[in-house]
Motif scaffolding. Structure first.
Motif, PDB file in Angstrom:
ATOM      1  N   LEU A 164       0.878  -1.162   0.000  1.00  0.00           N
ATOM      2  CA  LEU A 164       0.000   0.000   0.000  1.00  0.00           C
ATOM      3  C   LEU A 164       0.917   1.214   0.000  1.00  0.00           C
ATOM      4  O   LEU A 164       1.681   1.426   0.946  1.00  0.00           O
ATOM      5  N   VAL A 165       0.860   1.995  -1.086  1.00  0.00           N
ATOM      6  CA  VAL A 165       1.762   3.134  -1.265  1.00  0.00           C
ATOM      7  C   VAL A 165       1.013   4.441  -1.062  1.00  0.00           C
ATOM      8  O   VAL A 165      -0.051   4.653  -1.663  1.00  0.00           O
ATOM      9  N   ARG A 166       1.525   5.278  -0.191  1.00  0.00           N
ATOM     10  CA  ARG A 166       0.999   6.634  -0.045  1.00  0.00           C
ATOM     11  C   ARG A 166       1.684   7.479  -1.118  1.00  0.00           C
ATOM     12  O   ARG A 166       2.879   7.741  -1.060  1.00  0.00           O
ATOM     13  N   ASN A 167       0.921   7.892  -2.114  1.00  0.00           N
ATOM     14  CA  ASN A 167       1.497   8.619  -3.241  1.00  0.00           C
ATOM     15  C   ASN A 167       1.913  10.034  -2.836  1.00  0.00           C
ATOM     16  O   ASN A 167       1.119  10.779  -2.269  1.00  0.00           O
ATOM     17  N   ARG A 168       3.136  10.372  -3.146  1.00  0.00           N
ATOM     18  CA  ARG A 168       3.603  11.731  -2.926  1.00  0.00           C
ATOM     19  C   ARG A 168       3.628  12.519  -4.226  1.00  0.00           C
ATOM     20  O   ARG A 168       3.350  13.716  -4.253  1.00  0.00           O
ATOM     21  N   GLY A 223      -4.670   7.146 -14.325  1.00  0.00           N
ATOM     22  CA  GLY A 223      -3.285   7.375 -13.932  1.00  0.00           C
ATOM     23  C   GLY A 223      -2.511   6.086 -13.815  1.00  0.00           C
ATOM     24  O   GLY A 223      -3.064   5.034 -13.490  1.00  0.00           O
ATOM     25  N   PHE A 224      -1.205   6.133 -14.081  1.00  0.00           N
ATOM     26  CA  PHE A 224      -0.443   4.880 -14.038  1.00  0.00           C
ATOM     27  C   PHE A 224       1.007   5.056 -13.625  1.00  0.00           C
ATOM     28  O   PHE A 224       1.822   4.165 -13.849  1.00  0.00           O
ATOM     29  N   GLU A 225       1.342   6.172 -13.001  1.00  0.00           N
ATOM     30  CA  GLU A 225       2.756   6.416 -12.697  1.00  0.00           C
ATOM     31  C   GLU A 225       2.856   7.185 -11.386  1.00  0.00           C
ATOM     32  O   GLU A 225       2.322   8.285 -11.277  1.00  0.00           O
ATOM     33  N   GLY A 226       3.493   6.602 -10.362  1.00  0.00           N
ATOM     34  CA  GLY A 226       3.567   7.277  -9.077  1.00  0.00           C
ATOM     35  C   GLY A 226       4.813   6.932  -8.296  1.00  0.00           C
ATOM     36  O   GLY A 226       5.553   5.994  -8.621  1.00  0.00           O
ATOM     37  N   ILE A 227       5.029   7.690  -7.229  1.00  0.00           N
ATOM     38  CA  ILE A 227       6.146   7.443  -6.330  1.00  0.00           C
ATOM     39  C   ILE A 227       5.717   7.859  -4.926  1.00  0.00           C
ATOM     40  O   ILE A 227       5.001   8.849  -4.760  1.00  0.00           O
ATOM     41  N   GLY A 228       6.096   7.074  -3.935  1.00  0.00           N
ATOM     42  CA  GLY A 228       5.700   7.400  -2.565  1.00  0.00           C
ATOM     43  C   GLY A 228       6.289   6.436  -1.555  1.00  0.00           C
ATOM     44  O   GLY A 228       7.230   5.689  -1.856  1.00  0.00           O
ATOM     45  N   GLU A 229       5.702   6.436  -0.354  1.00  0.00           N
ATOM     46  CA  GLU A 229       6.197   5.597   0.723  1.00  0.00           C
ATOM     47  C   GLU A 229       5.285   4.400   0.936  1.00  0.00           C
ATOM     48  O   GLU A 229       4.069   4.495   0.797  1.00  0.00           O
TER      49      GLU A 229
END
Length: 431
Positions: free
Chosen positions: A91-95, A122-128
């Motif tokens: 489970l990624v929290r998107n930043r 949408g299809f591209e993300g980065i996070g924790e």
């Protein structure tokens, strides 16, 4: 761009570089954080949530409710429950989430006609990583930073398969630029461009998300690089990343300039605009020239998705010059993905590759902040106002007071460049 079909057809490429156990990261130069030991597993057969109070019960996400190339018409904001990751999921929290030209190809249903609304956008993300399944904990832990491209990125939280997640050293939007935009330029020029030192390379939409990388990789290969753009500010940016001849087509006639300054023709063209620009590129090819088609953004907003192209003389033109037109679709080159991403990560870490992001700070309504600003970001990109990769900063309620300053640095750089451009214009165009 071929970005969206990566979600469906390019998963093997992601698993190649993201599927190893922790401590054996496939991306050289990337050092994951020390792993936390999980002592009590009694509650975690399905889902682990470190300090669970940090995850709210609901979140915002964008959903495609109607097929249309008009993003605002096709997509709507919804409030839904935060999903629970499965055994092998994160489970990624998107930043940060990336905005791509092909987002509207997805909302119009062009990639897979069998998919009907409603579906995620949408299809591209980065996070924790804020939660994960038990099996996923063999590779990741809470607090890890990851990048990914999979459907559902336009959301405050996204469930991503652990094997398709890419460990990154920090939550920086620059890493988003490498996943598809950078990889497309790197692999296309390497595999289809056959670049040779001293050759002339033309990059269309050179100051955009993927164009910026094509310029830099062609220059690294020892080529003379021409880049098209729509403003003096973008021309200045292109100069700063090594472009030998930026052409602002709003103030210069592109066809006349190419014919006058490059009478022998262009050896390699990296083309993403389509229509009349593609026609000109074909006409401008040198003997044994190679034209790489990676997209045709000028037609994406039309009903058909394709810009008009007069190709009746194409066979003759190619034959006369022993030239070729080569299409590039990233999922067809997944075997090259690991090497490409690893190499780009190393270059970025060493400071030899610039990854320009545009967070909208200079747009009329300000920075692209929060999911609601994705609509503005898409409009901004299609108006040709972006410089670099368009990125939206997502701020879930739980972390609203913790804003990453990454885009602030990019904005400062762009404002300085814009100021320098105005000063230069004052010198060359005195009142």
């Amino acid at each position: 761009m071929s970005s969206l079909l990566l979600v469906r057809n390019g998963r093997r490429a992601i698993s190649v570089i993201g599927g190893g156990r922790r401590g054996t990261n496939a991306l050289s130069g990337v050092h994951p954080a020390a792993r936390r030991t999980i002592i009590d597993l009694s509650y975690s057969a399905h889902f682990m949530d470190f300090q669970g109070s940090s995850i709210p019960s609901s979140m915002k996400k964008l959903m495609v409710n109607k097929l249309s190339p008009n993003f605002r018409e096709a997509v709507a904001m919804q409030t839904v429950a935060v999903p629970t990751p499965g055994d092998a999921d994160l489970l990624v929290r998107n930043r940060f989430v990336g905005v791509n030209a092909s987002d509207i190809n997805y909302t119009s249903g062009r990639y897979d006609p069998s998919v009907k609304p409603p579906f995620d956008a949408g299809f591209e993300g980065i996070g924790e990583v804020v939660g994960l399944g038990l099996s996923a904990s063999s590779r990741f832990t809470i607090g890890d930073t990851v990048a990914y491209f999979t459907s559902g990125a336009f959301s405050e939280y996204t469930v991503v398969k652990a094997k398709e997640s890419i460990p990154v050293p920090a939550v920086k939007p620059e890493f988003l630029t490498l996943l598809v935009s950078g990889a497309t330029a790197y692999i296309a020029l390497k595999r289809l461009g056959d670049l040779k030192e001293g050759e002339t390379v033309l990059v269309t939409a050179a100051a955009g998300g993927t164009g910026q990388f094509a310029v830099q990789f062609a220059k690294q290969a020892g080529c003379h690089v021409i880049g098209t753009c729509s403003s003096n500010e973008k021309a200045g940016f292109l100069k700063s990343i090594g472009c030998d001849r930026p052409i602002n087509y709003t103030s210069e006639d592109l066809a006349k300039t190419l014919k006058k300054e490059y009478p022998k023709g262009i050896d390699v063209v990296y083309e993403s605009v389509g229509g009349s620009v593609l026609e000109l590129a074909v006409k401008s090819l040198a003997t044994k020239g190679r034209l790489i088609v990676i997209g045709f953004i000028s037609g994406y907003q039309s009903a058909s998705g394709f810009p008009p192209f007069r190709g009746d003389t194409l066979p003759v033109r190619l034959l006369q010059k022993s030239a070729s037109v080569r299409g590039f679709f990233l999922p067809h080159f997944f075997s090259d993905y690991r090497e490409a991403l690893g190499s780009m990560m190393q270059m970025f870490a060493k400071g030899t590759l610039q990854c320009e992001v545009d967070c909208g700070d200079l747009s009329e309504e300000g920075k692209f902040e929060g999911l609601e600003s994705v609509f503005r970001a898409v409009d901004f990109m299609y108006a040709g106002k972006n410089l670099g990769k368009v990125v939206v900063e997502v701020i879930p309620p739980a972390v609203s007071n913790s804003v990453t300053p990454a885009c602030k640095a990019a904005t400062f750089t762009r404002r300085c460049r814009k100021s320098e451009t105005h000063q230069a214009e004052a010198v060359f165009n005195p009142q």
